[in-house]
Design a protein around this motif. Sequence first.
Motif, PDB file in Angstrom:
ATOM      1  N   ALA A 184       0.910  -1.427   0.135  1.00  0.00           N
ATOM      2  CA  ALA A 184       0.011   0.163   0.262  1.00  0.00           C
ATOM      3  C   ALA A 184       1.210   1.203   0.052  1.00  0.00           C
ATOM      4  O   ALA A 184       2.179   1.332   0.883  1.00  0.00           O
ATOM      5  CB  ALA A 184      -0.855   0.174   1.750  1.00  0.00           C
ATOM      6  N   THR A 185      -0.216   2.331  -0.935  1.00  0.00           N
ATOM      7  CA  THR A 185       1.203   3.726  -0.147  1.00  0.00           C
ATOM      8  C   THR A 185       0.364   4.424   0.420  1.00  0.00           C
ATOM      9  O   THR A 185      -0.897   3.694   1.183  1.00  0.00           O
ATOM     10  CB  THR A 185       0.872   4.505  -1.747  1.00  0.00           C
ATOM     11  OG1 THR A 185      -0.575   4.871  -2.066  1.00  0.00           O
ATOM     12  CG2 THR A 185       1.578   3.488  -3.124  1.00  0.00           C
ATOM     13  N   PRO A 186       0.576   5.133   1.274  1.00  0.00           N
ATOM     14  CA  PRO A 186      -0.132   6.615   2.062  1.00  0.00           C
ATOM     15  C   PRO A 186      -1.079   6.734   1.572  1.00  0.00           C
ATOM     16  O   PRO A 186      -2.342   6.446   2.357  1.00  0.00           O
ATOM     17  CB  PRO A 186       0.784   7.728   2.331  1.00  0.00           C
ATOM     18  CG  PRO A 186       1.956   7.225   1.755  1.00  0.00           C
ATOM     19  CD  PRO A 186       2.408   5.920   0.785  1.00  0.00           C
ATOM     20  N   GLY A 187      -1.617   7.529   0.416  1.00  0.00           N
ATOM     21  CA  GLY A 187      -2.968   7.343  -0.152  1.00  0.00           C
ATOM     22  C   GLY A 187      -3.947   6.061   0.251  1.00  0.00           C
ATOM     23  O   GLY A 187      -4.855   5.825   0.303  1.00  0.00           O
ATOM     24  N   LYS A 188      -3.434   4.601  -0.300  1.00  0.00           N
ATOM     25  CA  LYS A 188      -3.968   3.860  -0.092  1.00  0.00           C
ATOM     26  C   LYS A 188      -4.212   3.265   1.633  1.00  0.00           C
ATOM     27  O   LYS A 188      -5.202   2.706   1.555  1.00  0.00           O
ATOM     28  CB  LYS A 188      -3.411   2.335  -0.233  1.00  0.00           C
ATOM     29  CG  LYS A 188      -3.375   2.970  -2.287  1.00  0.00           C
ATOM     30  CD  LYS A 188      -2.441   1.535  -3.139  1.00  0.00           C
ATOM     31  CE  LYS A 188      -2.133   1.636  -4.258  1.00  0.00           C
ATOM     32  NZ  LYS A 188      -3.139   2.753  -5.046  1.00  0.00           N
ATOM     33  N   LEU A 189      -3.427   4.017   2.315  1.00  0.00           N
ATOM     34  CA  LEU A 189      -3.664   3.213   3.719  1.00  0.00           C
ATOM     35  C   LEU A 189      -4.777   3.840   4.223  1.00  0.00           C
ATOM     36  O   LEU A 189      -5.130   3.636   5.835  1.00  0.00           O
ATOM     37  CB  LEU A 189      -2.087   3.181   4.877  1.00  0.00           C
ATOM     38  CG  LEU A 189      -1.002   2.503   3.930  1.00  0.00           C
ATOM     39  CD1 LEU A 189       0.207   3.368   4.571  1.00  0.00           C
ATOM     40  CD2 LEU A 189      -1.546   0.719   5.374  1.00  0.00           C
ATOM     41  N   ILE A 190      -4.109   5.383   4.242  1.00  0.00           N
ATOM     42  CA  ILE A 190      -5.693   6.053   4.646  1.00  0.00           C
ATOM     43  C   ILE A 190      -7.023   5.839   4.191  1.00  0.00           C
ATOM     44  O   ILE A 190      -7.983   5.854   5.406  1.00  0.00           O
ATOM     45  CB  ILE A 190      -5.360   7.659   3.934  1.00  0.00           C
ATOM     46  CG1 ILE A 190      -4.257   7.986   4.903  1.00  0.00           C
ATOM     47  CG2 ILE A 190      -6.982   8.697   4.898  1.00  0.00           C
ATOM     48  CD1 ILE A 190      -2.948   8.990   4.490  1.00  0.00           C
ATOM     49  N   MET A 191      -7.376   5.376   3.164  1.00  0.00           N
ATOM     50  CA  MET A 191      -8.648   4.967   2.718  1.00  0.00           C
ATOM     51  C   MET A 191      -9.080   2.960   2.222  1.00  0.00           C
ATOM     52  O   MET A 191      -9.912   2.652   1.772  1.00  0.00           O
ATOM     53  CB  MET A 191      -8.519   5.089   0.466  1.00  0.00           C
ATOM     54  CG  MET A 191      -7.985   6.160   0.935  1.00  0.00           C
ATOM     55  SD  MET A 191      -9.307   7.804   1.305  1.00  0.00           S
ATOM     56  CE  MET A 191     -11.058   7.130   0.444  1.00  0.00           C
ATOM     57  N   ARG A 192      -7.917   2.500   3.129  1.00  0.00           N
ATOM     58  CA  ARG A 192      -8.201   1.221   3.717  1.00  0.00           C
ATOM     59  C   ARG A 192      -8.170   0.245   2.853  1.00  0.00           C
ATOM     60  O   ARG A 192      -8.638  -0.495   2.650  1.00  0.00           O
ATOM     61  CB  ARG A 192      -8.941   1.407   4.497  1.00  0.00           C
ATOM     62  CG  ARG A 192      -8.733   2.030   6.131  1.00  0.00           C
ATOM     63  CD  ARG A 192      -9.799   2.259   7.482  1.00  0.00           C
ATOM     64  NE  ARG A 192     -10.149   0.372   7.520  1.00  0.00           N
ATOM     65  CZ  ARG A 192      -9.524  -0.321   8.497  1.00  0.00           C
ATOM     66  NH1 ARG A 192      -7.975  -0.035   8.210  1.00  0.00           N
ATOM     67  NH2 ARG A 192      -9.745  -1.281   8.591  1.00  0.00           N
ATOM     68  N   THR A 193      -6.596   0.411   2.009  1.00  0.00           N
ATOM     69  CA  THR A 193      -7.108  -0.302   0.672  1.00  0.00           C
ATOM     70  C   THR A 193      -5.792  -1.211   0.556  1.00  0.00           C
ATOM     71  O   THR A 193      -4.524  -0.343   1.065  1.00  0.00           O
ATOM     72  CB  THR A 193      -7.245   0.476  -0.121  1.00  0.00           C
ATOM     73  OG1 THR A 193      -6.422   0.981  -1.549  1.00  0.00           O
ATOM     74  CG2 THR A 193      -9.337   0.660  -0.917  1.00  0.00           C
ATOM     75  N   ARG A 194      -5.539  -2.314  -0.480  1.00  0.00           N
ATOM     76  CA  ARG A 194      -4.053  -2.596  -0.274  1.00  0.00           C
ATOM     77  C   ARG A 194      -4.334  -3.540  -1.521  1.00  0.00           C
ATOM     78  O   ARG A 194      -5.109  -3.687  -2.780  1.00  0.00           O
ATOM     79  CB  ARG A 194      -4.193  -3.583   0.890  1.00  0.00           C
ATOM     80  CG  ARG A 194      -2.430  -4.707   0.741  1.00  0.00           C
ATOM     81  CD  ARG A 194      -2.639  -5.087   2.116  1.00  0.00           C
ATOM     82  NE  ARG A 194      -1.923  -3.547   2.766  1.00  0.00           N
ATOM     83  CZ  ARG A 194      -2.142  -3.984   4.479  1.00  0.00           C
ATOM     84  NH1 ARG A 194      -2.924  -4.974   4.372  1.00  0.00           N
ATOM     85  NH2 ARG A 194      -1.766  -2.592   4.587  1.00  0.00           N
ATOM     86  N   VAL A 195      -2.886  -3.883  -1.982  1.00  0.00           N
ATOM     87  CA  VAL A 195      -2.926  -3.991  -3.550  1.00  0.00           C
ATOM     88  C   VAL A 195      -2.227  -5.615  -3.616  1.00  0.00           C
ATOM     89  O   VAL A 195      -1.078  -5.204  -2.286  1.00  0.00           O
ATOM     90  CB  VAL A 195      -1.788  -3.068  -4.259  1.00  0.00           C
ATOM     91  CG1 VAL A 195      -1.492  -4.418  -6.325  1.00  0.00           C
ATOM     92  CG2 VAL A 195      -2.571  -1.847  -4.483  1.00  0.00           C
TER      93      VAL A 195
END
Length: 155
Positions: free
Chosen positions: A96-107
């Motif tokens: 995850a990137t910082p934005g993905k962590l904030i938006m609670r997503t993961r690749v």
Amino acid sequence: MDNREVIGSWLSGPRAAAEKMGVEFGYRGERLGLPESGPGSIASVGRRIAALFIDWFLSVLIAYGLLAHRDVHLASNWALLVFGAVSTIGLGLVGATPGKLIMRTRVVQVDGTRLTLLGALLRAVLVLLVVPAVVFDRDTRGLHDKAVKTVQIRV
């Protein structure tokens, strides 16, 4: 078939036309074996776009913070490099990137494993090219995700 049906199917899109013909699409991620909703389901497009904007904003801030005193135009070009580096490192190390962590997503890989550093680099390059990211399938996986066999899920 009269003209109203043709116009209606065109305006409604291919999914509506196919469903009218009896073709079932199912939910996003069903073909990948993912749950329909909740943790592990495909992240919504809104969450992904919000994460992208957060990551881009942070990249621009970092680039301007490092280079604004020299040349503003140079800093805007460096923001792309910072974005690519943050994406590659974040996805390669924690998924995850910082934005993905904030938006609670993961690749993750389609098989559920973590993305490799090389896969993260390829995905970041394809996202920077933009076109692979805006061309997507019915599971809303962009060409960048299909190329490295990944999917963005909710955490």
